[in-house]
Design an enzyme around this catalytic site. Sequence first.
Site, PDB file in Angstrom:
ATOM      1  N   SER A 163      -7.972 -13.443  -2.227  1.00  0.00           N
ATOM      2  CA  SER A 163      -9.349 -13.200  -2.651  1.00  0.00           C
ATOM      3  C   SER A 163      -9.489 -13.304  -4.167  1.00  0.00           C
ATOM      4  O   SER A 163      -9.252 -14.360  -4.748  1.00  0.00           O
ATOM      5  CB  SER A 163      -9.810 -11.837  -2.130  1.00  0.00           C
ATOM      6  OG  SER A 163     -11.188 -11.645  -2.334  1.00  0.00           O
ATOM      7  N   ASP A 188      -7.919 -17.158   1.108  1.00  0.00           N
ATOM      8  CA  ASP A 188      -9.367 -16.956   1.117  1.00  0.00           C
ATOM      9  C   ASP A 188      -9.884 -16.607  -0.280  1.00  0.00           C
ATOM     10  O   ASP A 188     -10.403 -15.498  -0.505  1.00  0.00           O
ATOM     11  CB  ASP A 188      -9.763 -15.878   2.121  1.00  0.00           C
ATOM     12  CG  ASP A 188     -11.118 -16.172   2.775  1.00  0.00           C
ATOM     13  OD1 ASP A 188     -11.460 -17.361   2.920  1.00  0.00           O
ATOM     14  OD2 ASP A 188     -11.822 -15.218   3.147  1.00  0.00           O
ATOM     15  N   HIS A 266     -11.974 -11.828   6.349  1.00  0.00           N
ATOM     16  CA  HIS A 266     -11.407 -12.061   5.018  1.00  0.00           C
ATOM     17  C   HIS A 266      -9.923 -11.692   5.006  1.00  0.00           C
ATOM     18  O   HIS A 266      -9.078 -12.462   4.533  1.00  0.00           O
ATOM     19  CB  HIS A 266     -12.196 -11.218   4.023  1.00  0.00           C
ATOM     20  CG  HIS A 266     -11.997 -11.586   2.589  1.00  0.00           C
ATOM     21  ND1 HIS A 266     -11.924 -12.888   2.139  1.00  0.00           N
ATOM     22  CD2 HIS A 266     -11.885 -10.805   1.475  1.00  0.00           C
ATOM     23  CE1 HIS A 266     -11.770 -12.904   0.815  1.00  0.00           C
ATOM     24  NE2 HIS A 266     -11.742 -11.641   0.398  1.00  0.00           N
TER      25      HIS A 266
END
Length: 340
Positions: A163, A188, A266
Amino acid sequence: MLPSFLVPMLCNLYIFRRGDSLLHLTLLPTGTCLYCCPIQLNQDVQFLLYTRRNPTYPDILDINDVTTLRKSNFNVKHPTIVYIHGYSDSSLGKGPIAVRNAYLRRGHYNVILIDWPKLAVLPWYVTAVRNAKVVGPYLAHMITWLDAQKACPLSKIHVIGFSLGAEVAGFMGKALAPRKIGRITGLDPAYPLYMNTGEDGHLTWADASFVDVIHTDGGRFGFPTPLGHVDFYPNGGTRRQPGCDLRSLVRMGFRRIINQYITCGHNRAWRYYAESVENPWGFPASRCPKWRPGILTSCVWKPEAYMGVAADSKYRGRFYLSTNSRSPFARNLTGHKFGK
């Protein structure tokens, strides 16, 4: 400038447990804004080394003190993995620990967890995004230091970021240019506030010799568009990953809904990757987007690449695959003996 007597209360990092997760927050953000607590990089960013000789308690590497490297368990003969956690997380989070433990079960590695919770803390996402541009170059300094000490050449370093941590990896790569590390894996990569920044503002294929990206929440928390030399789209790459629908989480109890529903898709990115470390050929992928029956395409799905640790630097383009709804997520069971 904050009054000195207020700094401890307003700038301290507070950690709370919510179910089986840890929440990190501060009353004021740490950053460069007028009301921010000042950044102290040598304290706010730590490099924590784990090996099979110290799998639980880290050696802390200080780039201003070479003796911390020489006295540590770092082994120049072993591969070096660097993992960067995301927003509102820390090195104590599930993702960093899962990846660390997977590598140490797999073999002998130098696993360095980048701990920067105070700079990526709740509820200050905007500040965390700005701080990523500060942490990236600082990480580049650490990696250059490892290279200068002949601990690990840049070409052999593999940086993994989840992330917001993936964006930190991108800024690290930009700071190192024109030199490049061997590989960046983006799990991600963060999308909010990065979607319109251009190639200079987020992780791209140019930030390492090989950049592979796993998309699991595209268009929401993660980038939907390709960023790397190779981009993998498990289950289409969107938030509705198998097992992340409300019905599946209801079966697991109310607490699981609160803890996981919002970020379930996620978080699948680091879960898939951690599993691949011990099952490297478990996630075969195809250029054909027919990852499930009913997708109308003229192509035939056939294994052409592997997502995760076994991704090859020769791969180029987009690849698709399906996973199971719960661990083990991989549909192939191969064992780590086949890994690289």
